[in-house]
Every structure is written in C-alpha cells, then in structure tokens.
Scaffold this motif. Sequence first.
Motif, PDB file in Angstrom:
ATOM      1  N   LYS A  16       0.839  -1.192   0.000  1.00 56.74           N
ATOM      2  CA  LYS A  16       0.000   0.000   0.000  1.00 56.74           C
ATOM      3  C   LYS A  16       0.874   1.241   0.000  1.00 56.74           C
ATOM      4  O   LYS A  16       1.744   1.398   0.869  1.00 56.74           O
ATOM      5  CB  LYS A  16      -0.932   0.022   1.225  1.00 56.74           C
ATOM      6  CG  LYS A  16      -1.863   1.242   1.254  1.00 56.74           C
ATOM      7  CD  LYS A  16      -2.790   1.292   0.049  1.00 56.74           C
ATOM      8  CE  LYS A  16      -3.690   2.514   0.078  1.00 56.74           C
ATOM      9  NZ  LYS A  16      -4.538   2.592  -1.131  1.00 56.74           N
ATOM     10  N   THR A  48      -1.438   0.413  11.870  1.00 53.48           N
ATOM     11  CA  THR A  48      -2.851   0.742  11.678  1.00 53.48           C
ATOM     12  C   THR A  48      -3.251   0.598  10.218  1.00 53.48           C
ATOM     13  O   THR A  48      -4.369   0.156   9.914  1.00 53.48           O
ATOM     14  CB  THR A  48      -3.147   2.166  12.187  1.00 53.48           C
ATOM     15  OG1 THR A  48      -2.994   2.183  13.613  1.00 53.48           O
ATOM     16  CG2 THR A  48      -4.574   2.589  11.856  1.00 53.48           C
ATOM     17  N   THR A  49      -2.359   0.941   9.302  1.00 50.66           N
ATOM     18  CA  THR A  49      -2.661   0.751   7.876  1.00 50.66           C
ATOM     19  C   THR A  49      -2.861  -0.726   7.572  1.00 50.66           C
ATOM     20  O   THR A  49      -3.766  -1.104   6.817  1.00 50.66           O
ATOM     21  CB  THR A  49      -1.532   1.322   7.000  1.00 50.66           C
ATOM     22  OG1 THR A  49      -1.366   2.714   7.296  1.00 50.66           O
ATOM     23  CG2 THR A  49      -1.857   1.170   5.516  1.00 50.66           C
ATOM     24  N   LEU A  51      -3.867  -3.033   9.733  1.00 48.20           N
ATOM     25  CA  LEU A  51      -5.154  -3.414  10.321  1.00 48.20           C
ATOM     26  C   LEU A  51      -6.306  -2.947   9.429  1.00 48.20           C
ATOM     27  O   LEU A  51      -7.284  -3.672   9.234  1.00 48.20           O
ATOM     28  CB  LEU A  51      -5.280  -2.806  11.714  1.00 48.20           C
ATOM     29  CG  LEU A  51      -6.237  -3.521  12.677  1.00 48.20           C
ATOM     30  CD1 LEU A  51      -5.611  -4.826  13.158  1.00 48.20           C
ATOM     31  CD2 LEU A  51      -6.555  -2.642  13.885  1.00 48.20           C
ATOM     32  N   SER A  52      -6.178  -1.751   8.887  1.00 53.39           N
ATOM     33  CA  SER A  52      -7.210  -1.219   7.994  1.00 53.39           C
ATOM     34  C   SER A  52      -7.346  -2.065   6.734  1.00 53.39           C
ATOM     35  O   SER A  52      -8.459  -2.271   6.230  1.00 53.39           O
ATOM     36  CB  SER A  52      -6.883   0.231   7.625  1.00 53.39           C
ATOM     37  OG  SER A  52      -6.900   1.065   8.763  1.00 53.39           O
ATOM     38  N   ALA A  55      -9.274  -5.091   7.637  1.00 58.09           N
ATOM     39  CA  ALA A  55     -10.678  -4.768   7.923  1.00 58.09           C
ATOM     40  C   ALA A  55     -11.471  -4.399   6.678  1.00 58.09           C
ATOM     41  O   ALA A  55     -12.700  -4.382   6.721  1.00 58.09           O
ATOM     42  CB  ALA A  55     -10.744  -3.624   8.933  1.00 58.09           C
ATOM     43  N   ALA A  57     -10.876  -1.405   4.851  1.00 60.44           N
ATOM     44  CA  ALA A  57     -11.009   0.044   4.713  1.00 60.44           C
ATOM     45  C   ALA A  57     -10.576   0.527   3.329  1.00 60.44           C
ATOM     46  O   ALA A  57     -10.992   1.588   2.878  1.00 60.44           O
ATOM     47  CB  ALA A  57     -10.191   0.753   5.796  1.00 60.44           C
ATOM     48  N   ASP A  76     -15.422  -4.576   0.902  1.00 56.92           N
ATOM     49  CA  ASP A  76     -15.224  -3.443   1.797  1.00 56.92           C
ATOM     50  C   ASP A  76     -15.501  -3.837   3.246  1.00 56.92           C
ATOM     51  O   ASP A  76     -15.832  -4.991   3.548  1.00 56.92           O
ATOM     52  CB  ASP A  76     -16.069  -2.241   1.363  1.00 56.92           C
ATOM     53  CG  ASP A  76     -17.577  -2.496   1.450  1.00 56.92           C
ATOM     54  OD1 ASP A  76     -17.997  -3.425   2.172  1.00 56.92           O
ATOM     55  OD2 ASP A  76     -18.335  -1.747   0.800  1.00 56.92           O
ATOM     56  N   ALA A  77     -15.367  -2.857   4.146  1.00 57.17           N
ATOM     57  CA  ALA A  77     -15.479  -3.138   5.579  1.00 57.17           C
ATOM     58  C   ALA A  77     -16.845  -3.692   5.961  1.00 57.17           C
ATOM     59  O   ALA A  77     -16.947  -4.594   6.810  1.00 57.17           O
ATOM     60  CB  ALA A  77     -15.176  -1.875   6.381  1.00 57.17           C
ATOM     61  N   ARG A  87     -13.505  -4.316  13.292  1.00 64.48           N
ATOM     62  CA  ARG A  87     -12.445  -3.627  14.013  1.00 64.48           C
ATOM     63  C   ARG A  87     -13.008  -2.591  14.977  1.00 64.48           C
ATOM     64  O   ARG A  87     -14.142  -2.131  14.840  1.00 64.48           O
ATOM     65  CB  ARG A  87     -11.495  -2.931  13.032  1.00 64.48           C
ATOM     66  CG  ARG A  87     -12.116  -1.728  12.350  1.00 64.48           C
ATOM     67  CD  ARG A  87     -11.096  -0.937  11.544  1.00 64.48           C
ATOM     68  NE  ARG A  87     -10.078  -0.324  12.400  1.00 64.48           N
ATOM     69  CZ  ARG A  87      -9.071   0.396  11.930  1.00 64.48           C
ATOM     70  NH1 ARG A  87      -8.932   0.586  10.632  1.00 64.48           N
ATOM     71  NH2 ARG A  87      -8.198   0.942  12.755  1.00 64.48           N
ATOM     72  N   HIS A  89     -11.694   1.264  16.686  1.00 66.77           N
ATOM     73  CA  HIS A  89     -10.814   2.356  16.308  1.00 66.77           C
ATOM     74  C   HIS A  89     -10.116   2.931  17.540  1.00 66.77           C
ATOM     75  O   HIS A  89     -10.646   2.894  18.658  1.00 66.77           O
ATOM     76  CB  HIS A  89     -11.589   3.447  15.581  1.00 66.77           C
ATOM     77  CG  HIS A  89     -12.089   3.019  14.239  1.00 66.77           C
ATOM     78  ND1 HIS A  89     -13.244   2.291  14.080  1.00 66.77           N
ATOM     79  CD2 HIS A  89     -11.575   3.190  12.989  1.00 66.77           C
ATOM     80  CE1 HIS A  89     -13.435   2.036  12.795  1.00 66.77           C
ATOM     81  NE2 HIS A  89     -12.440   2.568  12.119  1.00 66.77           N
ATOM     82  N   ASP A 167      -7.491  -1.675  17.687  1.00 68.16           N
ATOM     83  CA  ASP A 167      -6.465  -0.661  17.445  1.00 68.16           C
ATOM     84  C   ASP A 167      -6.271   0.189  18.703  1.00 68.16           C
ATOM     85  O   ASP A 167      -7.048   1.103  18.978  1.00 68.16           O
ATOM     86  CB  ASP A 167      -6.867   0.225  16.260  1.00 68.16           C
ATOM     87  CG  ASP A 167      -5.739   1.140  15.800  1.00 68.16           C
ATOM     88  OD1 ASP A 167      -4.648   1.097  16.412  1.00 68.16           O
ATOM     89  OD2 ASP A 167      -5.942   1.887  14.827  1.00 68.16           O
TER      90      ASP A 167
END
Length: 245
Positions: A16, A48-49, A51-52, A55, A57, A76-77, A87, A89, A167
């Motif tokens: 990413k 966090t990226t 994890l996103s 998930a 995101a 998508d999420a 997740r 936040h 997170d």
Amino acid sequence: MAPNRSEGLLAEGIIKNFGAVSVLKNVNFEMRSNEAIGIVGPNGAGKTTFLSALAGAFVPDSGVISLYGEDVTAKDASERCKLGVVRTHQIPKPFGGMTVFENVLVAAFYGVNVDQETAYQYTLDSLSLSGMTEIANRQAENLGLLDRKRLELARALATQPKILLLDEIAGGLTDAEADELIVTIKELHNRNIGIIWIEHIVRVLLQVVDRLICMNAGEIIADGDPKTVLNNSQVVSAYLGGAAE
C-alpha cells in the motif's frame, strides 16, 4: 504450524502506497481463527494501515487477502463485517444523541442484517459481555474514556465477530482501567474469537496474546512467541531500545 487457508485470515504480498510514501511493503501474514495476536512497532511502522487493510477500509495496491479460503481483497469493511471480521478504532466516536444501548443496537441491526428481535438480543449480550449493562441508558457522548472504549468494543461484539481487530483499545487508560479491559478481552479469547491487537502498552498485550508481531517501516520484522520476539535484536533496535526483561 501454519494455518490451513480455509481456517482463518491470510494476507499475501500486501503493498500500500500513499502517493510517494510506501506504507506497506509486501506484507505476508496468516492466522488461525481463534488465535490472539499482538502487533507492536514504532510510530509510522504501518500497523494501523495493515489493520485497515485486513478490515477492508481500502483495497491494497497489490496482494491478496483471504478469509476462510475466500478471496475478500475487493470486499469493503461492511462486507467483511458480515463475514465475521470487524475492528475497533483508536479514537472512539459514539453516535451522538443516542444512548449506549442505541449505539450498540445500530451496530447489531446494520452490521449483520438481522431482524429486530435478534439485534436486540445481540445488543443485550454485547452490553453484558463488555460490562455496560448498568449504563445502557446513559447518553453515549457523556461517557468517560474507559466507557467509550468499552462501547467501541460492545458495538464490534454486536456484529458477532469471528475475528476482532483492536487498534490501541487500551491507549490513554490508567493501569487499573487497562486491567479491567484485559479481563473482557481474555473472555473473548476464551470464547474462541480471534484477536489481532495493536498496542503500545506491551505488558497489556502479554497478558492476552499467544503470538507477537513487530512491524517496522511497513514490514514485519519478527513474528512468533512473544518473549522471543521482544528479545529479537531487530525488534530491540527498532522498537524497544533495550533488551526486554
């Protein structure tokens, strides 16, 4: 032992970029559905990226994410939530103008598309498990930080997750408050909910996780037994700044 691809969550070759910045660099990861995994690393490591990405995101620039053998890279999420991956936040943001109960009910009703009676029961169960039953009728925007964190967790639980992504849910809490939260998260693990937990407070993670990952500069630099990882020379250099006790 590596998990069977049909048993859990798998990420292969995840890349990413945000403009010219490479945030995730060919990350490979796999977990069994009932594992509890901690993720540590310095600020800006890509935690966090990552994890996103798990998930839903965003869709990674390259790589594949699969859940129980199904390719979910493009889902998508909301779609992944219905498949059992949800997740929390780092900064809780409850729905304003609603009570604690209503916040959780919205998550139950829309997160998994169930009927009203089932959503109501999911809400009651989630409030009980997260220790919020007694304040269910309190306005969510008036909660203190610990209860906001609990509400964030309760909303996630109301979607009936198989894998829960956390997170920094203990971030900003006192030691006593963090210990209260640990009791709840241990219970979730005992119920065979898989957990992937980013946290800077290592002592908190070590009370729950079976496995520890350290990320640095968008890559996984260590993965395995928590004590072994914490004494890995690369981890000490990148994150701890000295040998773990």
